[in-house]
Each structure stands twice: as C-alpha cells, then as structure tokens.
Design a protein around this motif. Sequence first.
Motif, PDB file in Angstrom:
ATOM      1  N   HIS A   1       9.919   4.154  26.257  1.00 21.34           N
ATOM      2  CA  HIS A   1      10.118   4.174  27.707  1.00 21.34           C
ATOM      3  C   HIS A   1      10.395   2.782  28.276  1.00 21.34           C
ATOM      4  O   HIS A   1      10.511   2.635  29.494  1.00 21.34           O
ATOM      5  N   ARG A   2      10.521   1.789  27.385  1.00 16.39           N
ATOM      6  CA  ARG A   2      10.865   0.442  27.838  1.00 16.39           C
ATOM      7  C   ARG A   2      12.377   0.299  27.923  1.00 16.39           C
ATOM      8  O   ARG A   2      13.104   0.800  27.084  1.00 16.39           O
ATOM      9  N   ASN A   3      12.815  -0.407  28.919  1.00 14.86           N
ATOM     10  CA  ASN A   3      14.257  -0.593  29.110  1.00 14.86           C
ATOM     11  C   ASN A   3      14.838  -1.510  28.027  1.00 14.86           C
ATOM     12  O   ASN A   3      14.222  -2.468  27.624  1.00 14.86           O
TER      13      ASN A   3
ATOM     14  N   ILE B   1       0.558  -4.334  33.582  1.00 14.42           N
ATOM     15  CA  ILE B   1       0.942  -3.678  34.821  1.00 14.42           C
ATOM     16  C   ILE B   1       2.336  -4.059  35.297  1.00 14.42           C
ATOM     17  O   ILE B   1       3.051  -3.246  35.899  1.00 14.42           O
ATOM     18  N   ASP B   2       2.773  -5.281  35.019  1.00  5.22           N
ATOM     19  CA  ASP B   2       4.108  -5.659  35.489  1.00  5.22           C
ATOM     20  C   ASP B   2       5.219  -5.115  34.604  1.00  5.22           C
ATOM     21  O   ASP B   2       6.402  -5.349  34.867  1.00  5.22           O
ATOM     22  N   SER B   3       4.865  -4.343  33.559  1.00  2.36           N
ATOM     23  CA  SER B   3       5.874  -3.687  32.724  1.00  2.36           C
ATOM     24  C   SER B   3       6.271  -2.318  33.280  1.00  2.36           C
ATOM     25  O   SER B   3       7.253  -1.731  32.825  1.00  2.36           O
ATOM     26  N   PHE B   4       5.512  -1.801  34.234  1.00  5.38           N
ATOM     27  CA  PHE B   4       5.849  -0.504  34.818  1.00  5.38           C
ATOM     28  C   PHE B   4       7.041  -0.628  35.751  1.00  5.38           C
ATOM     29  O   PHE B   4       7.169  -1.618  36.487  1.00  5.38           O
ATOM     30  N   ALA B   5       7.889   0.388  35.748  1.00 11.40           N
ATOM     31  CA  ALA B   5       9.067   0.375  36.624  1.00 11.40           C
ATOM     32  C   ALA B   5       8.665   0.371  38.097  1.00 11.40           C
ATOM     33  O   ALA B   5       9.426  -0.086  38.949  1.00 11.40           O
ATOM     34  N   PHE B   6       7.472   0.880  38.400  1.00 10.73           N
ATOM     35  CA  PHE B   6       7.029   0.935  39.795  1.00 10.73           C
ATOM     36  C   PHE B   6       6.331  -0.343  40.239  1.00 10.73           C
ATOM     37  O   PHE B   6       5.841  -0.428  41.375  1.00 10.73           O
TER      38      PHE B   6
ATOM     39  N   VAL C   1      -0.044   7.845  32.659  1.00 16.03           N
ATOM     40  CA  VAL C   1       0.751   6.725  33.158  1.00 16.03           C
ATOM     41  C   VAL C   1       1.002   5.695  32.067  1.00 16.03           C
ATOM     42  O   VAL C   1       2.078   5.078  32.004  1.00 16.03           O
ATOM     43  N   ASN C   2       0.046   5.504  31.148  1.00 24.19           N
ATOM     44  CA  ASN C   2       0.235   4.511  30.098  1.00 24.19           C
ATOM     45  C   ASN C   2       1.278   4.923  29.068  1.00 24.19           C
ATOM     46  O   ASN C   2       1.735   4.098  28.281  1.00 24.19           O
TER      47      ASN C   2
ATOM     48  N   PHE D   1      -8.094   2.229  28.048  1.00 25.98           N
ATOM     49  CA  PHE D   1      -6.988   2.709  28.895  1.00 25.98           C
ATOM     50  C   PHE D   1      -6.844   1.825  30.126  1.00 25.98           C
ATOM     51  O   PHE D   1      -5.728   1.395  30.472  1.00 25.98           O
ATOM     52  N   GLU D   2      -7.936   1.547  30.795  1.00 23.67           N
ATOM     53  CA  GLU D   2      -7.891   0.730  32.012  1.00 23.67           C
ATOM     54  C   GLU D   2      -7.427  -0.688  31.702  1.00 23.67           C
ATOM     55  O   GLU D   2      -6.604  -1.255  32.444  1.00 23.67           O
ATOM     56  N   ARG D   3      -7.936  -1.270  30.610  1.00 22.60           N
ATOM     57  CA  ARG D   3      -7.527  -2.639  30.260  1.00 22.60           C
ATOM     58  C   ARG D   3      -6.034  -2.699  29.940  1.00 22.60           C
ATOM     59  O   ARG D   3      -5.331  -3.633  30.350  1.00 22.60           O
ATOM     60  N   THR D   4      -5.539  -1.696  29.216  1.00 28.46           N
ATOM     61  CA  THR D   4      -4.104  -1.662  28.909  1.00 28.46           C
ATOM     62  C   THR D   4      -3.280  -1.561  30.178  1.00 28.46           C
ATOM     63  O   THR D   4      -2.261  -2.237  30.342  1.00 28.46           O
ATOM     64  N   PHE D   5      -3.706  -0.711  31.098  1.00 28.78           N
ATOM     65  CA  PHE D   5      -2.970  -0.536  32.353  1.00 28.78           C
ATOM     66  C   PHE D   5      -2.846  -1.858  33.098  1.00 28.78           C
ATOM     67  O   PHE D   5      -1.741  -2.238  33.530  1.00 28.78           O
TER      68      PHE D   5
END
Length: 507
Positions: free
Chosen positions: A505-507, A112-117, A497-498, A104-108
Amino acid sequence: MTLSSDDIRHLADKKITEAQLNEQLACFANGFPFLSLVASATAGNGIRVVSDEELAQYIERWNTYLTRDAHILKFVPASGAASRMFKNLFAFLSSPSDSPSTDFERTFFDQIDSFAFFGTLDAACRTNEGMGVHELIAAGRYKAVVANLLEARGMDYGELPKGLLLFHGSADGPRTALEEHLVEGALYARNQAGRVNIHLTVSPEHQALFEQLVRRVVPAYESRYGVRYDISFSTQQPSTDTVAVDLQNQPFREADGTILFRPGGHGALIGNLDAMDADVVFIKNIDNVVPDRMKPVTVTYKQLLAGILVDLHDRISNYVRLIDSGACSPEQVDEIDRFVRETLCVRNPSMPTELKDRIAYLRRKLMRPLRVCGMVKNTGEPGGGPFFAVDPDGTISLQILESSQINMSDPNARHLFEQGTHFNPCDIVCALRDPYGHKYHLPDFVDRNTGFITQKSKDGRELKALELPGLWNGAMSDWNTVFVEVPIETFNPVKTVNDLLRPEHRN
C-alpha cells in the motif's frame, strides 16, 4: 406469534410481511443445515491453473470482447463503515494510558507521516489544537492526534465508510479507495466507446458524500485516462432487513417496544446486483485496492478472469442453441456432458440414462448465471474457501463456503476444511444474461438454506442476528462456477488502519 397493531405498522414501514417475519423466526428456531462436502477444491482439481501462454490468450480474448457493443460494469460493495479499521485506536482513546502502550499503537505513531491522510490530519490538528501532528506527539498529546483523525471535529474517519478514506499516495496527490476503483475501471473495464460504468452500494446516510466526491474528482480522471465515467449508486433495501431475537428466540424489542430489524448482510445485495443491466460484471470489495505501481498485476488477472468468462459464456451459448435446434447428436450430447462435468465441474451421481432426459438435465445446468472467481493460496487471511459440495438437487458443484456452513464436529468435514489450500478474496467476474441475451432473475438461484446466525449485542443486551445467504456464498449457490488461481498480490484488503503501512500500500 401474535403481533400488536404497532408491530404491524412497523412491519409495513419496513416493507416486511408477517409471513416473512415468521419465516425468519423459524430460521432461528430450526437453524440452517450444514452443507455436505465432497472434497476441497485444489489446484488442478476444481481450481484452474493457467499457463503463461493461456494467460496471454485470455487477455487477448477479453480485449477482443471489448470491441463489441457490450455493457461492462464494476460492482463495488461500499457500504461498510470504517469503524472496525480503527478499533485499536478507539481502544487507545478510551484507555487510561496517555501514551502508546501496544505494538499497534507504537507502529501507528512511529510511521504516522507515511499515511496518505497525514497532510489532512496535520491540517486538522493545526486548526483544532494550534499544533501539527509531530508537535502534539512531542508534547505527549497522542490522544489529541487520534481524536482529530476519528472524531467529527476533525476528519471523522471513525464514522465514514472506507470508500471515502484516503488510502494511497499518487503523483497527483492522495487518493481515496473510491478513486482507486475509478482508475482500475479505466484500465480494464472501459468499453468500445470509452465508457467506464461503476456501481457502488452505499449506506443511505453516506450517499451524498460519495456523490460529492465523484463530482469533485471524476473530471480529472476522465481527462487523465481518456474515458467517460457513469457512476451509479444503490442502497440496501429495508425489505432485506432481518429480525433480531433474544436468546430465547423471541423478537428482540428495543426500549420503545418496537421489534429490532438489522441489515441482512452482504447477501442482501443480490437484489442490487439483479437490478444491474449489464453483460459482464466485475465484483470487488471497496478496500481491496493498491497504488499505481501495484496495479499492473491486478489489471492482468482481472483481464484473465474476464477472458475466461466470455470464452465460457460463448461456449455455453453455442451448446444451448445446439440443444434448442433439436439437432444434437448423441456424440454432441457426450461432448456437452464432458464440458459440464470437467469444465464447469458439475457432477451428477444420478445422471439420467435416457438421451432426452440427459439433454434436459444438461440444458438446465447450462442455463444459469456464470461466474469466474479468482482464488489465492491460503496465507491465513480470512475468506471463503473453495469446495466441492452437494447441492439441494443432489448434484455436486463448486461452492465458496464459510466455516460456519461446515459441520466442524464432523471429523471428515473438518479434515476437508483444514485441507483447503486456497480462499476467495471476492474477486469475481459474472455473466448475467442467458444465451439469448435475456437477464437471469438472480433471486431464483439463491439457496435459502445457507444463511448465518451470529451473536451480537445492543444496549448491553445479547441478541442473535440473521444474515441472508452471502453474496458470493449461498446467494450464488445455483450459478455455474469456475475457480481460477490468481497470485496473492491481487489481494490487498485494508482491515486495520495499519494495513495501509504494508509495502503493497506504499506509493
């Protein structure tokens, strides 16, 4: 139990009576009865499967209804904190490891730059750490990145409700979950005058933040979609809080000696829903939203459910008015009986035989709030299951049940539970008025014997908590209920969050 003067004052502050307290304590002592199951609802047996032709007809039915002077409302339970979304990241912050050590942590961090935030997080890191996200990661400062996401010195996502979090990208920039509901409302719930009514139930401590976001973003969405929004809020009333007890079923007392009361769960929101002055209400959780490219399927099936609802409500109204006219022939009584049994799936093993008694029974079953619920095929996601269950009056009807309401030690009940093919993702459209336009009093239709008792802890001490009958479970037990199969694409909750990295959920 004997209450002290301080206890009585505390109850008064909570707007809870001593009788209510004793009633809740009795629930812990006596427990709640399991519901008696008759069958799992499956496609063609309790769950309607519509053809493409019917789909088009019901969508047209809904669009025609929108030309009426009707009050349509989106009701969005939005009080849930996002802290559970970040459970894994909180665990990482408190772990001895300074680097990602779980999948989970490695995926996050890898994505990380794929998150909208991401842009907001990067800016927070630059302000607080003097470096951007990728620079911090390159320096091995993973925990600094997470701290800026979750803690108050950064984005404070660990304390905010889901509705205020940036979920998706869009052509106009990142959107919060609340903004996605604004867009949805414009696409399927605008009335003839172009108004979109949205009501959110929120926590008192977060209402000002929701209002601030609404003031900032609504003008742009009104301009883009050519609508006017009416956004309202309510909070769960303190009087719906429930007492907590220790393992001996005695009131759990805090360090200062006061009795602990906790929020009674989403079932407490039946009072908020009852306060709504609306003809048709869409109910959908705050986190079940998608970006624009995925919205067409959501809109299509919301229109389907609403079209079925208004069609059924018109039929019910016609039958009730026919009964009340006093001119209902035996043949028409048979027709109404078939509608109640086959369309509303309400069966009576002890159906009255006298004509006047049959008519009285049928009218009583018709004169109830109506809901049409989307059901998706079970893919292992959590959600209440659809069943035929025995009601308190001995009739059999469709119910959405949680596993805690089913006696799993009963081999037959367990078999029926395991046989289930669908679940409800809280995708519900409701009609809250009777055939004469009067509002139903929704608390009258709650089955009080369908609460839950859960194990919790506070300050390191074990306790038992009482949850009121669930909003779409026991709180709607005595409603007329219709289940309709909808595609899994309409169900896209964000539990961690993942989940925001999933393709939907990807644009």
